[in-house]
Motif scaffolding. Structure first.
Motif, PDB file in Angstrom:
ATOM      1  N   PHE A  28     -49.611   1.476  34.996  1.00 33.84           N
ATOM      2  CA  PHE A  28     -48.642   0.367  35.001  1.00 33.84           C
ATOM      3  C   PHE A  28     -47.948   0.320  36.355  1.00 33.84           C
ATOM      4  CE2 PHE A  28     -48.142   1.902  30.466  1.00 33.84           C
ATOM      5  CZ  PHE A  28     -48.961   0.955  29.920  1.00 33.84           C
ATOM      6  N   GLY A  29     -47.563   1.498  36.823  1.00 31.52           N
ATOM      7  CA  GLY A  29     -46.811   1.572  38.071  1.00 31.52           C
ATOM      8  C   GLY A  29     -47.685   1.442  39.300  1.00 31.52           C
ATOM      9  N   THR A  30     -48.848   2.105  39.283  1.00 31.28           N
ATOM     10  CA  THR A  30     -49.671   2.078  40.485  1.00 31.28           C
ATOM     11  C   THR A  30     -50.241   0.682  40.743  1.00 31.28           C
ATOM     12  OG1 THR A  30     -51.538   2.845  39.159  1.00 31.28           O
ATOM     13  CG2 THR A  30     -50.381   4.507  40.444  1.00 31.28           C
ATOM     14  N   ASN A  31     -50.750   0.025  39.718  1.00 32.10           N
ATOM     15  CA  ASN A  31     -51.456  -1.241  39.941  1.00 32.10           C
ATOM     16  C   ASN A  31     -50.669  -2.488  39.567  1.00 32.10           C
ATOM     17  OD1 ASN A  31     -53.555   0.961  39.579  1.00 32.10           O
ATOM     18  ND2 ASN A  31     -54.763  -0.693  40.449  1.00 32.10           N
ATOM     19  N   SER A  61     -47.032  -2.875  39.850  1.00 31.63           N
ATOM     20  CA  SER A  61     -45.688  -2.390  40.150  1.00 31.63           C
ATOM     21  C   SER A  61     -44.625  -3.444  39.852  1.00 31.63           C
ATOM     22  CB  SER A  61     -45.607  -1.944  41.612  1.00 31.63           C
ATOM     23  OG  SER A  61     -45.977  -3.005  42.466  1.00 31.63           O
ATOM     24  N   SER A 101     -43.985  -3.521  36.180  1.00 31.77           N
ATOM     25  CA  SER A 101     -43.172  -2.384  35.753  1.00 31.77           C
ATOM     26  C   SER A 101     -41.706  -2.634  36.045  1.00 31.77           C
ATOM     27  CB  SER A 101     -43.592  -1.114  36.486  1.00 31.77           C
ATOM     28  OG  SER A 101     -44.959  -0.913  36.348  1.00 31.77           O
ATOM     29  N   GLU A 102     -41.471  -3.230  37.192  1.00 30.87           N
ATOM     30  CA  GLU A 102     -40.089  -3.425  37.598  1.00 30.87           C
ATOM     31  C   GLU A 102     -39.389  -4.457  36.714  1.00 30.87           C
ATOM     32  OE1 GLU A 102     -39.736  -4.005  41.822  1.00 30.87           O
ATOM     33  OE2 GLU A 102     -37.661  -4.680  41.560  1.00 30.87           O
ATOM     34  N   SER A 118     -49.617  -4.966  42.063  1.00 38.81           N
ATOM     35  CA  SER A 118     -49.117  -4.220  43.240  1.00 38.81           C
ATOM     36  C   SER A 118     -49.777  -4.730  44.515  1.00 38.81           C
ATOM     37  CB  SER A 118     -49.449  -2.733  43.127  1.00 38.81           C
ATOM     38  OG  SER A 118     -48.911  -2.190  41.971  1.00 38.81           O
ATOM     39  N   PHE A 161     -39.714   5.809  34.574  1.00 35.69           N
ATOM     40  CA  PHE A 161     -39.949   4.394  34.275  1.00 35.69           C
ATOM     41  C   PHE A 161     -38.762   3.811  33.495  1.00 35.69           C
ATOM     42  CE2 PHE A 161     -43.175   1.406  31.929  1.00 35.69           C
ATOM     43  CZ  PHE A 161     -42.761   0.327  32.707  1.00 35.69           C
ATOM     44  N   PRO A 167     -36.777   1.921  36.965  1.00 31.35           N
ATOM     45  CA  PRO A 167     -38.043   1.177  37.048  1.00 31.35           C
ATOM     46  C   PRO A 167     -38.421   0.796  38.483  1.00 31.35           C
ATOM     47  CG  PRO A 167     -36.345  -0.137  35.933  1.00 31.35           C
ATOM     48  CD  PRO A 167     -35.825   1.257  36.052  1.00 31.35           C
ATOM     49  N   LYS A 168     -37.398   0.525  39.309  1.00 34.02           N
ATOM     50  CA  LYS A 168     -37.686   0.188  40.716  1.00 34.02           C
ATOM     51  C   LYS A 168     -38.323   1.361  41.434  1.00 34.02           C
ATOM     52  CE  LYS A 168     -34.587  -3.400  42.288  1.00 34.02           C
ATOM     53  NZ  LYS A 168     -33.215  -3.517  41.819  1.00 34.02           N
ATOM     54  N   TYR A 182     -39.916   3.866  40.025  1.00 32.97           N
ATOM     55  CA  TYR A 182     -41.235   4.103  39.419  1.00 32.97           C
ATOM     56  C   TYR A 182     -42.283   3.203  40.066  1.00 32.97           C
ATOM     57  CZ  TYR A 182     -44.761   3.935  35.620  1.00 32.97           C
ATOM     58  OH  TYR A 182     -45.918   3.950  34.876  1.00 32.97           O
ATOM     59  N   SER A 183     -41.971   1.902  40.173  1.00 25.89           N
ATOM     60  CA  SER A 183     -42.978   0.992  40.716  1.00 25.89           C
ATOM     61  C   SER A 183     -43.159   1.203  42.213  1.00 25.89           C
ATOM     62  CB  SER A 183     -42.627  -0.459  40.401  1.00 25.89           C
ATOM     63  OG  SER A 183     -41.342  -0.773  40.832  1.00 25.89           O
ATOM     64  N   LEU A 184     -42.067   1.540  42.904  1.00 27.13           N
ATOM     65  CA  LEU A 184     -42.154   1.769  44.349  1.00 27.13           C
ATOM     66  C   LEU A 184     -42.982   3.012  44.663  1.00 27.13           C
ATOM     67  CD1 LEU A 184     -40.834   0.405  46.866  1.00 27.13           C
ATOM     68  CD2 LEU A 184     -39.139   2.234  46.808  1.00 27.13           C
ATOM     69  N   LEU A 194     -45.036   4.787  42.766  1.00 30.69           N
ATOM     70  CA  LEU A 194     -46.418   4.812  42.308  1.00 30.69           C
ATOM     71  C   LEU A 194     -47.336   3.916  43.132  1.00 30.69           C
ATOM     72  CD1 LEU A 194     -45.304   6.529  40.082  1.00 30.69           C
ATOM     73  CD2 LEU A 194     -46.668   5.261  38.452  1.00 30.69           C
ATOM     74  N   SER A 195     -46.811   2.778  43.594  1.00 29.84           N
ATOM     75  CA  SER A 195     -47.704   1.944  44.399  1.00 29.84           C
ATOM     76  C   SER A 195     -47.800   2.459  45.832  1.00 29.84           C
ATOM     77  CB  SER A 195     -47.282   0.474  44.352  1.00 29.84           C
ATOM     78  OG  SER A 195     -45.941   0.322  44.704  1.00 29.84           O
ATOM     79  N   TYR A 243     -50.411   5.419  45.956  1.00 28.79           N
ATOM     80  CA  TYR A 243     -51.523   5.025  45.100  1.00 28.79           C
ATOM     81  C   TYR A 243     -52.673   6.036  45.073  1.00 28.79           C
ATOM     82  CZ  TYR A 243     -55.029   2.107  42.890  1.00 28.79           C
ATOM     83  OH  TYR A 243     -55.975   1.622  42.036  1.00 28.79           O
TER      84      TYR A 243
END
Lengths: 457, 327
Positions: free
Chosen positions: A77-80, A82, A85-86, A396, B67, B71-72, B74-76, B78-79, B82
């Motif tokens: 969810f987070g890697t692809n 993002s 997720s946010e 992402s 997460f 959440p910010k 987490y998404s930052l 993880l991407s 990668y």
């Protein structure tokens, strides 16, 4: 070169399709293991224990495959996705958190005792562990399907600065499509595992191996199939009506209906043509779709033309996925009824056509489940959250080469792994149960199956 | 009550639990190639087969709690990270399936030994790269910023560190020549770990202003001084216990874990309150309150239960691992 967004979507579709194969088998099989062990404790008949101990091994490797492929998803969810997720995280993440706390830890904690603790805990504690693992798999399905259903029928939220904020957790969890989807999936899992169990025992009977053992397993699985296959068709129908109400576009794609009109026929076959918004080579049962969906021969059904072309899902995948699922569902029903017929004639264990049919149906549950998920997920496109968030907008910003690299790695590793999994499943099944049992169901060899501590009395 | 701090603490505890528990599980995979006999390797795998899944679940717990709360971030994170994260996930697959297939294979044992160790080593190196990158302030999405001399150093440190925990676990769970071998391996790794910790510390003090300010000025220097001093004491004590075969065989593992705990405190002390140093503080990344409270209720009620049955699991399988226990 494909763009990164499309590659991320392919990767997610691939990894989640792969993953769902294993829980589909293990949710139902955990219930089977608990029932067999419970029957053994209650009756003392060793054949039940033999069932539990035999099926535990295919269960263990299938469960392991589910674990390793599942961890990937919790990060993907987070890697692809993002941005997804946010903005959706505040609503969906607590559901995942509850899944970890009520299910993942529970399953992991008691699986060890269930698999390796036979000699270390009392039979009752062991049975409790098996039961807890089964409950864990059902709870896991509960939370993840609540989260998934919310993406189809979002409820209980407000949007603040482009981010979804939770308002009412009961509405979020018990969103309009959740109960249908939950029961449909749990029953799908019961069916899939029963078909696997029935097929393997049928194979033993066909080959004249482990006969007393196989009779118990086949008989039980065929009972389950007889009861559950019709229930699934009923639940599936209710689910379909729920889709009609909440996601009419998806329903139109499932039925291949391009134009809104009344007295709609049921398309038994067609080749949908997305570009020209029409079907080719249609075989239509007049008025049947209206009759099934609105319970009136002249009922009106909304077609795909109700929304602009860029809000329509890829109709072909949804249309054929639906037909594969329903077709296999009816084959399961036929197998169940065939089983009843053979049982009434006293030939359940040696009707060659029935046994071959059961063997051929081994993968049907998993295939139908996958087909069903393609209907559900592809049918929601282009939305990730129905009507609110488009999939393409929340991917992402990773370079395409990196996603291509990871996708290639997943395809290679997962393919090799699946081959290995099938190899070991085959090996375990060929090996069969540990010892043969006599006519009365008790072990015919002088040695007990187990050390003294495990005698049920 | 500041929910950001509460969650930071929870995530820190989750990560720490993961590092300590899966740390020794991965560590067993790291040191397995240095065990002498094939039976020893089988026992090493077997000593973990009932708990690797529980231990790995802390990774999911840590990820999901991040997460929930941030959440910010987490998404930052993880991407940005990668590729190392994908590598870690794939490595964990190799490691995980080895447990499932190992004892069901006859002719392919060598492959599952390889899969177990390769997966453990690659997963650890990936985690080390992720750690090193985060400590240095993250990466640009799509760039190879996570591959620097510093992140390679942290990857090596984590590899030796997990290996140390893994060999201490084997000291606890095995007997005879295998236990002796594990003690020798643990001592060698301890030297490596302490050296790496020293280099990493100096490197951070020299390159990161915030870290240097916290550690080298009053009052930080007095508050934090016990950390390196305790590290020294624990190292010495661990070295001695590893040499004493008659002593309590749980002590080396316990001391190894204390060493990890101290290093972890040292790291967090330098980074706080950033969740991604220089990019995002915990307050900037915080989720809405209704999310935080709903999830917190579950965590507060369920986490003690989880810890309870995990302890029960360890007790059921207490004692030395022997080959005859099985399905």
């Amino acid at each position: 070169m494909l763009d990164a967004a499309l590659l991320s979507r392919i990767q997610f579709a691939f990894t989640i399709s792969y993953h769902i194969i294993f829980p589909t088998i293990t949710i139902g099989m955990a219930v089977y293991l608990a029932i067999m062990e419970g029957l053994w404790l209650k009756t003392g008949r060793k054949v039940y224990l033999q069932q539990a101990k035999f099926w535990q091994k295919p269960f263990a490797i299938t469960f392991g495959m589910g674990v390793v492929s599942g961890v990937v998803l919790s990060y993907e969810f987070g890697t692809n996705f993002s941005r997804f997720s946010e903005i959706v995280g505040p609503v969906l993440s607590p559901l995942l958190s509850y899944e970890v706390l009520t299910a993942f830890f529970l399953e992991a904690g008691f699986l060890g005792i269930m698999l390796f603790g036979w000699k270390r805990v009392s039979p009752r504690v062991h049975f409790a562990s098996t039961l807890i693992v089964a409950v864990g798999t059902l709870l896991s399905a509960f939370w993840i399907l609540a989260a998934n259903s919310w993406m189809h029928t979002p409820a209980g939220y407000t949007i603040v600065d482009g981010q979804f904020h939770p308002e009412n957790w009961m509405d979020i969890i018990f969103n309009p499509s959740f109960p249908y989807r939950y029961f449909h999936m749990v029953i799908a899992s019961l069916l899939s595992s029963s078909l696997l169990i029935a097929g393997v025992h049928a194979l033993y009977l066909l080959r004249g191996k482990h006969r007393e053992f196989a009779k118990v397993g086949l008989s039980f699985a065929m009972w389950v199939l007889m009861v559950v296959a019709p229930v699934q068709i009923l639940v599936g129908d209710l689910h379909g009506l729920n889709v009609l109400e909440n996601q009419p576009v998806k329903l139109a794609a499932m039925e291949g209906i391009w134009e809104t009109h009344s007295g709609v026929g049921l398309r038994l076959f067609a080749i949908p043509d997305q570009e020209n918004a029409t079907n080719h080579y249609e075989v239509i049962l007049p008025k049947a779709a209206s009759l099934i969906l609105t319970h009136e021969a002249d009922g009106e059904i909304q077609g795909l033309d109700a929304v602009p072309a860029d809000e329509r899902p890829p109709v072909g995948v949804v249309f054929f996925g639906f037909r594969v699922m329903v077709g296999l569902g009816f084959l399961m029903l036929i197998l169940g009824l065939f089983g009843v017929y053979a049982r009434l004639r006293g030939r359940l264990y040696d009707h060659p056509i029935l046994l071959r049919f059961a063997v051929a149906m081994i993968p049907s549950g998993v295939i139908a489940t996958l087909a069903g998920w393609y209907v559900v997920e592809v049918g929601r496109q282009p939305w990730l959250v129905q009507g609110l968030v488009r999939t393409m907008d929340v991917v992402s910003p990773i370079p395409a080469e990196q996603v291509a690299t990871s996708l290639t790695l997943f395809v290679v590793v997962y393919t090799l792994l699946f081959g290995t999994y099938l190899y070991f499943m085959r090996k375990l099944i060929r090996k069969g149960p540990a010892e043969s049992v006599g006519q009365d169901g008790n072990v015919s060899t002088p040695e007990d199956l187990l050390p003294v501590t495990l005698n049920p009395d | 009550m500041d929910l950001a701090l509460v969650y930071l603490l929870l995530i820190a505890c989750g990560v720490l639990m993961y590092v300590l528990l899966d740390g020794f599980s991965l560590g067993v995979g790291i040191v397995a190639p240095w065990l002498e006999r094939d039976e020893d390797k089988a026992i090493a795998v077997k000593s973990l087969s009932h708990l690797w899944d529980s231990n790995q679940t802390w990774l999911v717990f840590g990820g999901v709690t991040l997460f929930v709360a941030f959440p910010k971030a987490y998404s930052l994170v993880l991407s940005q990270l990668y590729l190392p994260i994908i590598l870690m996930l794939i490595a964990l697959i190799f490691r995980g399936v080895a447990f499932e297939f190992y004892f069901k294979s006859d002719t392919s044992r060598w492959w599952w030994n390889f899969s177990f160790s390769f997966g453990s080593i690659l997963a650890t190196l990936s985690q080390g790269l992720i750690l090193g990158t985060l400590v240095q302030g993250g990466a640009e999405v799509g760039r190879l910023d996570w591959l620097t001399p510093f992140s390679l150093l942290t990857a090596l440190s984590l590899l030796l560190g997990y290996g140390l925990l893994g060999s201490c676990w084997l000291v606890r769970k095995t007997e005879g020549s295998m236990a002796r071998r594990s003690r020798t391996i643990a001592r060698a790794l301890l030297i490596g770990v302490v050296t790496c910790l020293g280099i990493v510390s100096v490197w951070m003090l020299l390159t990161q202003a915030q870290v240097a300010e916290r550690w080298l000025t009053v009052p930080g220097i007095f508050i934090l001084a016990p950390v390196p001093l305790l590290c020294g004491w624990v190292t010495r004590s661990l070295w001695q216990r590893l040499g004493d075969e008659t002593g309590n065989d749980l002590h080396p593992l316990g001391l190894g874990m204390v060493l990890f705990l101290l290093s972890f405190i040292g790291l967090v002390a330098g980074m706080f309150p950033y969740i991604v140093p220089g990019q995002l503080t915990i307050w900037q990344a915080l989720a809405p309150e209704s999310t935080l409270i709903f999830a917190l209720v579950g965590i507060v009620v369920l986490l003690p239960v989880v810890i309870g049955y995990n302890i029960y699991n360890y007790r059921v399988f207490a004692g030395k691992t022997r080959m005859e226990d099985g399905y």
